[in-house]
Design a protein around this motif. Sequence first.
Motif, PDB file in Angstrom:
ATOM      1  N   LYS A  93      16.671 -13.493 -56.050  1.00  0.00           N
ATOM      2  CA  LYS A  93      15.483 -12.803 -56.545  1.00  0.00           C
ATOM      3  C   LYS A  93      15.710 -12.343 -57.981  1.00  0.00           C
ATOM      4  O   LYS A  93      16.792 -11.895 -58.336  1.00  0.00           O
ATOM      5  N   THR A  94      14.655 -12.446 -58.782  1.00  0.00           N
ATOM      6  CA  THR A  94      14.728 -11.964 -60.160  1.00  0.00           C
ATOM      7  C   THR A  94      14.741 -10.446 -60.162  1.00  0.00           C
ATOM      8  O   THR A  94      14.001  -9.800 -59.420  1.00  0.00           O
ATOM      9  N   ARG A 131      12.138  -5.373 -64.454  1.00  0.00           N
ATOM     10  CA  ARG A 131      12.081  -5.277 -65.911  1.00  0.00           C
ATOM     11  C   ARG A 131      12.348  -3.853 -66.375  1.00  0.00           C
ATOM     12  O   ARG A 131      12.209  -2.899 -65.634  1.00  0.00           O
ATOM     13  N   ALA A 178      11.537 -10.462 -71.171  1.00  0.00           N
ATOM     14  CA  ALA A 178      10.645 -10.592 -70.016  1.00  0.00           C
ATOM     15  C   ALA A 178       9.196 -10.811 -70.424  1.00  0.00           C
ATOM     16  O   ALA A 178       8.428 -11.416 -69.673  1.00  0.00           O
ATOM     17  N   PHE A 199      14.460  -8.132 -68.815  1.00  0.00           N
ATOM     18  CA  PHE A 199      14.939  -7.980 -67.448  1.00  0.00           C
ATOM     19  C   PHE A 199      16.194  -7.119 -67.484  1.00  0.00           C
ATOM     20  O   PHE A 199      17.031  -7.258 -68.386  1.00  0.00           O
ATOM     21  N   ALA A 218      19.818 -16.895 -63.158  1.00  0.00           N
ATOM     22  CA  ALA A 218      18.604 -16.937 -62.334  1.00  0.00           C
ATOM     23  C   ALA A 218      18.103 -15.533 -62.039  1.00  0.00           C
ATOM     24  O   ALA A 218      16.896 -15.259 -62.143  1.00  0.00           O
ATOM     25  N   MET A 219      18.990 -14.623 -61.670  1.00  0.00           N
ATOM     26  CA  MET A 219      18.573 -13.252 -61.365  1.00  0.00           C
ATOM     27  C   MET A 219      18.032 -12.548 -62.599  1.00  0.00           C
ATOM     28  O   MET A 219      17.146 -11.698 -62.504  1.00  0.00           O
ATOM     29  N   GLY A 276      16.201 -13.778 -64.814  1.00  0.00           N
ATOM     30  CA  GLY A 276      14.891 -14.274 -65.207  1.00  0.00           C
ATOM     31  C   GLY A 276      14.885 -15.590 -65.938  1.00  0.00           C
ATOM     32  O   GLY A 276      13.820 -16.056 -66.348  1.00  0.00           O
ATOM     33  N   GLY A 284      15.716 -18.547 -64.717  1.00  0.00           N
ATOM     34  CA  GLY A 284      15.519 -19.701 -63.863  1.00  0.00           C
ATOM     35  C   GLY A 284      16.821 -20.448 -63.662  1.00  0.00           C
ATOM     36  O   GLY A 284      17.912 -19.909 -63.814  1.00  0.00           O
TER      37      GLY A 284
END
Length: 397
Positions: free
Chosen positions: A16-17, A20, A34, A168, A311-312, A314, A316
């Motif tokens: 999961k991302t 922010r 973000a 993020f 990935a976490m 933000g 990808g």
Amino acid sequence: MISVAQARGRILAGLKTVSREVVPLTEGLGRVLAVSVSARLAHPPADVSAMDGYAVRAADAVAGAKLKVVGEAPAGHPFAGMVGQGETLRLFTGSHVPGGADTVLIQENAQAMPGAIIVNEAPVIGRHIRRQGQDFALGDLLIAAPKRLTARDIGLAAAANYPWLQVFRRPRVAILATGDELSLPGEPVGEGGIVNSNCAMLAAFVAACGGEAVMLPAVGDDVAAIAAAAEAARGADFLVTTGGASVGKHDLVQAGLAQHGFNLDFWKIAMRPGKPLIFGHAGEMPVLGLPGNPVSGYVCAVLFLAPALAAMAGLGEVPPVFEAARLRGSLPANDAREDYLRASLSWQEGGWAVAPFGRQDSAMLRPLAQADALLRRPPFQEALAEGAVVEVLRLVS
């Protein structure tokens, strides 16, 4: 056993991302943007001079012409009037070009005298003027999110008039080392003991990848102690353990995590070093169980932890980037496991040349610190001779 690519895909699939937060512009370096940055003004905000010189009308500024100096306009102090026929205005780099002028005569091409100048060399119309919005106009998209911000991005955002940025937050990674033999750096090392180098290395690696490391106290080979440490990690975005991941009598990580409903996704990867890698979830928290050998743990961090943090944060899916290099020396045929060899890189004849180290023991930290890259060998690759093209992953942290 599963492949490296399969393992990375399964790790990334359920991440999961993180949320922010807003940070000052000066703290944005290395953070993942973000919300995209669009220009809040034009840059430059008006036509400005690119040189020290004089604002003139090209039609008047012929060689030998004498022009009246009607004033000067340092940067930040625009001239309120216009440049008329036979007139000029003293300018400096960054000065606003006044109305009526269509070019800048650089000071090297003018002879100054009291209240006037003589044009030594006629300028080209439009020369030495930076036009309003030449860099960017109001509303232009300047930095598209998501992006890890560089110092250049910070400068661009500042020029676009952003004092704050939405980014993020840094993924929080709890790090837990297990083993009766471990002592902290600087502590006395007991008989049969060893210094816990893995946690310091992994914490630095997490920081280099844009995460926030939370160092948990190391625990011994005890199921209850491992379970208690896992409980202390609640609230982290990710838990990394080091040691206790193999099949020995004292490899108890999975048993300790089981006290918190650990759901194993996979265990063991067809790779070297790093075969006994564990991945699963303790409740909602992803858990990556790294081998205790420091080289194995580091290689697994490069291949799996770094993409997970990206990935976490933000960004990808950001898989490792391999480059081509020419092999120095030779290598025997590979077996069923994907192999990652510590190696040195040099630039030769317009390309990378890679020389794998002679000893590849997964407990040896000095060759790891000296390595420039990992040389990747796919399973069952045939023997390679000098000059063969291979894949390398450069090490940057």
